[in-house]
Design an enzyme around this catalytic site. Structure first.
Site, PDB file in Angstrom:
ATOM      1  N   SER A   1       0.872  -1.164   0.000  1.00 10.72           N
ATOM      2  CA  SER A   1       0.000   0.000   0.000  1.00 10.72           C
ATOM      3  C   SER A   1       0.914   1.221   0.000  1.00 10.72           C
ATOM      4  O   SER A   1       1.741   1.369   0.904  1.00 10.72           O
ATOM      5  CB  SER A   1      -0.868  -0.024   1.260  1.00 10.72           C
ATOM      6  OG  SER A   1      -1.590   1.174   1.384  1.00 10.72           O
TER       7      SER A   1
ATOM      8  N   LYS B   1      -1.033  -1.117  -4.464  1.00  6.31           N
ATOM      9  CA  LYS B   1      -2.226  -0.313  -4.150  1.00  6.31           C
ATOM     10  C   LYS B   1      -1.774   1.101  -3.869  1.00  6.31           C
ATOM     11  O   LYS B   1      -0.793   1.304  -3.160  1.00  6.31           O
ATOM     12  CB  LYS B   1      -2.927  -0.938  -2.941  1.00  6.31           C
ATOM     13  CG  LYS B   1      -3.675   0.006  -2.009  1.00  6.31           C
ATOM     14  CD  LYS B   1      -4.397  -0.787  -0.925  1.00  6.31           C
ATOM     15  CE  LYS B   1      -4.543   0.024   0.354  1.00  6.31           C
ATOM     16  NZ  LYS B   1      -5.116  -0.784   1.451  1.00  6.31           N
TER      17      LYS B   1
ATOM     18  N   LYS C   1      -2.972   4.972  -2.556  1.00  5.54           N
ATOM     19  CA  LYS C   1      -4.001   5.745  -1.879  1.00  5.54           C
ATOM     20  C   LYS C   1      -4.474   6.830  -2.837  1.00  5.54           C
ATOM     21  O   LYS C   1      -3.677   7.371  -3.624  1.00  5.54           O
ATOM     22  CB  LYS C   1      -3.418   6.384  -0.614  1.00  5.54           C
ATOM     23  CG  LYS C   1      -3.079   5.364   0.464  1.00  5.54           C
ATOM     24  CD  LYS C   1      -4.337   4.773   1.077  1.00  5.54           C
ATOM     25  CE  LYS C   1      -4.023   3.832   2.218  1.00  5.54           C
ATOM     26  NZ  LYS C   1      -5.238   3.256   2.817  1.00  5.54           N
TER      27      LYS C   1
ATOM     28  N   ASP D   1      -7.181   2.897  -2.973  1.00  3.41           N
ATOM     29  CA  ASP D   1      -7.893   2.941  -1.693  1.00  3.41           C
ATOM     30  C   ASP D   1      -8.210   4.388  -1.368  1.00  3.41           C
ATOM     31  O   ASP D   1      -7.313   5.215  -1.199  1.00  3.41           O
ATOM     32  CB  ASP D   1      -7.008   2.328  -0.599  1.00  3.41           C
ATOM     33  CG  ASP D   1      -7.722   2.210   0.747  1.00  3.41           C
ATOM     34  OD1 ASP D   1      -8.875   2.678   0.864  1.00  3.41           O
ATOM     35  OD2 ASP D   1      -7.112   1.654   1.684  1.00  3.41           O
TER      36      ASP D   1
ATOM     37  N   GLU E   1     -11.010   0.545  -3.056  1.00  3.47           N
ATOM     38  CA  GLU E   1     -11.312   0.226  -1.661  1.00  3.47           C
ATOM     39  C   GLU E   1     -12.045   1.394  -0.995  1.00  3.47           C
ATOM     40  O   GLU E   1     -11.601   2.539  -1.094  1.00  3.47           O
ATOM     41  CB  GLU E   1      -9.963  -0.032  -0.974  1.00  3.47           C
ATOM     42  CG  GLU E   1     -10.013  -0.848   0.283  1.00  3.47           C
ATOM     43  CD  GLU E   1      -8.585  -1.098   0.799  1.00  3.47           C
ATOM     44  OE1 GLU E   1      -7.646  -1.271  -0.019  1.00  3.47           O
ATOM     45  OE2 GLU E   1      -8.412  -1.110   2.025  1.00  3.47           O
TER      46      GLU E   1
ATOM     47  N   ASP F   1     -13.536  -2.007   3.300  1.00 10.25           N
ATOM     48  CA  ASP F   1     -12.562  -2.113   4.388  1.00 10.25           C
ATOM     49  C   ASP F   1     -13.260  -1.613   5.658  1.00 10.25           C
ATOM     50  O   ASP F   1     -13.895  -2.404   6.373  1.00 10.25           O
ATOM     51  CB  ASP F   1     -11.315  -1.284   4.014  1.00 10.25           C
ATOM     52  CG  ASP F   1     -10.291  -1.137   5.127  1.00 10.25           C
ATOM     53  OD1 ASP F   1     -10.551  -1.587   6.252  1.00 10.25           O
ATOM     54  OD2 ASP F   1      -9.205  -0.549   4.892  1.00 10.25           O
TER      55      ASP F   1
ATOM     56  N   LYS G   1      -9.249  -6.926   8.291  1.00  7.72           N
ATOM     57  CA  LYS G   1      -8.232  -6.477   9.237  1.00  7.72           C
ATOM     58  C   LYS G   1      -8.619  -7.045  10.593  1.00  7.72           C
ATOM     59  O   LYS G   1      -9.744  -6.824  11.059  1.00  7.72           O
ATOM     60  CB  LYS G   1      -8.185  -4.951   9.306  1.00  7.72           C
ATOM     61  CG  LYS G   1      -7.609  -4.309   8.053  1.00  7.72           C
ATOM     62  CD  LYS G   1      -7.536  -2.811   8.167  1.00  7.72           C
ATOM     63  CE  LYS G   1      -6.978  -2.225   6.873  1.00  7.72           C
ATOM     64  NZ  LYS G   1      -7.207  -0.767   6.795  1.00  7.72           N
TER      65      LYS G   1
ATOM     66  N   GLY H   1      -3.664  -4.028   6.277  1.00  8.96           N
ATOM     67  CA  GLY H   1      -2.654  -3.654   7.262  1.00  8.96           C
ATOM     68  C   GLY H   1      -2.979  -2.309   7.876  1.00  8.96           C
ATOM     69  O   GLY H   1      -3.782  -1.540   7.337  1.00  8.96           O
TER      70      GLY H   1
END
Ligand code: OSB
Ligand code: MG
Length: 377
Positions: A135, A161, A163, A188, A213, A238, A262, A290
């Site tokens: 990420s 991934k 952000k 995400d 996400e 998520d 998670k 994570g």
């Protein structure tokens, strides 16, 4: 096993590189660690709550409060047979799932050691190697982001991934895809968009993303279902999935096609397994998310990722991406093919660097079965 005492401690660990999401830039982690002292092995847990209640409603400080005031007193002095019995002991406290998870996971660690089993086997894991993704946070410039992606692609990670947020999305995806047309890529948003932005979100479909996400509100599935009907890219939830009932509801509504699990967000390994099972029953792939964990949380994530429904690469990556020195020995390493080999030793499978943990500790308190002892002893 009898729970004799619980040590709570806060450690501070600077990140090797800042991590920026749509809600915050983090440069140093404040991490709550728990040590469970039993009449058998010692168990350790890491609370994944952030420094501020910006990802969800919990923070390290609310977790400290929940554990000190309620959760620890409720299990101190008790004899616990299985970690799966812990959620029932915590039921009276609403929410505070990350706090609950930290304590329950320490019980799992102790139970696995007592049974001389690697934690992943106790959980019912089947995969001996787990596939890893990374990420990558929002950077100061797109060039800086491309450099980071290059490093991780070269390191062998199996999914990248990034952000995103309004102003850091399609232009960025365009640049990434120009350079790497074929890598497995996802994004995400951490709830950075609203349904008014649907035309903009539809543009994401051009980039062949594995998923987007949590694009909408952190606590929503209803509008995610409406959005999923109108975009081709798969939605992965998520934040919104707090337990297996949420997973069932979200799946039935069509709010997502993929779920990020998670351990802390759902309240511990018992519920994480239940979410996994609910998704598996519905043929929804899951992956392990994570929360910028240090080694203890990371080792719980590795164990969870061995369950058979974890078919997509998780955000479980090498210690060195986060820390100059992790608190476990050996540090988590990822092969050049992008896999972590799951340890076969009892418990979480990684030793602790107790001297380093001591050095990083800024406060600690030990709670005992009868009465509460304040300071360290
Ligand atoms: O949404 O997955 C998230 C980190 C902090 C809070 C939320 C998230 C994340 C990550 C980091 O994406 C994943 C990692 O630990 O590398
Ligand atoms: Mg996320």
């Amino acid at each position: 096993m009898k729970i004799e005492a619980i040590t709570m401690r806060e450690i501070r660990m600077p990140l090797v590189h800042f991590f920026e999401t749509s809600f915050k830039r983090t440069t140093e982690r404040r991490i709550l660690l728990l040590t469970l002292h039993t009449d058998g092995p010692e168990g350790w847990g890491e609370c994944v709550a952030g420094e501020d209640p910006f990802y969800n409603e919990e923070s390290i400080d609310t977790a400290w409060y929940a554990i000190e005031q309620y959760l620890a007193p409720w299990i101190l002095g008790k004899t616990i047979k299985n970690a799966t019995d812990v959620p029932a002991l915590f039921r009276q406290l609403r929410g505070h799932r990350m706090a609950k998870g930290a304590l329950e996971n320490a019980v799992w660690d102790a139970e696995a050691q007592a049974k001389q089993l690697p934690l992943w086997k106790l959980l019912g894991g089947t995969q001996k190697e787990i596939a890893c993704g990374v990420s990558i946070g929002i950077q100061n410039s797109v060039e800086q982001l491309l450099e980071k992606i290059e490093t991780e692609v070269n390191a062998g990670y199996r999914r990248i991934k990034v952000k995103c947020k309004p102003g850091w999305d399609v232009q960025v995806f365009e640049k990434i895809r120009n350079r790497w047309p074929d890598i497995v890529l996802s994004c995400d948003a951490n709830s950075a968009y609203t349904l008014d932005q649907i035309d903009h979100l539809k543009e994401f479909d051009r980039f062949n993303l594995l998923m987007i996400e949590q694009p909408l509100w952190w606590d929503d599935f209803y509008y995610h279902a409406a959005l999923q009907k109108q975009i081709k890219t798969s939605i992965c939830l998520d934040e919104a999935i707090r337990n297996s009932r949420d997973a069932e509801a979200a799946i039935e509504l069509g709010a997502c096609r993929i779920i990020n699990i998670k351990v802390g967000r759902v309240g511990g390994l018992t519920e994480a397994i239940a979410v996994h099972n609910a998704a598996r029953q519905a043929n929804i792939p899951v992956w392990c998310g994570g929360m910028l964990e240090a080694g203890i949380g990371r080792s719980h994530n590795i164990a969870l990722s061995t369950l058979p429904g974890f078919t997509l690469p998780g955000d479980v990556s090498a210690s060195k991406r986060y820390w100059k020195e992790d608190i476990i020995d050996p540090a988590v390493e990822v092969s050049s093919q992008g896999y972590i080999k799951v340890p076969d030793t009892p418990g979480r499978g990684f030793k602790l660097k107790t001297d380093l943990i001591e050095k990083l500790t800024v406060r600690q308190s030990t709670l005992r079965a009868k009465g509460i002892a304040g300071a360290a002893d």
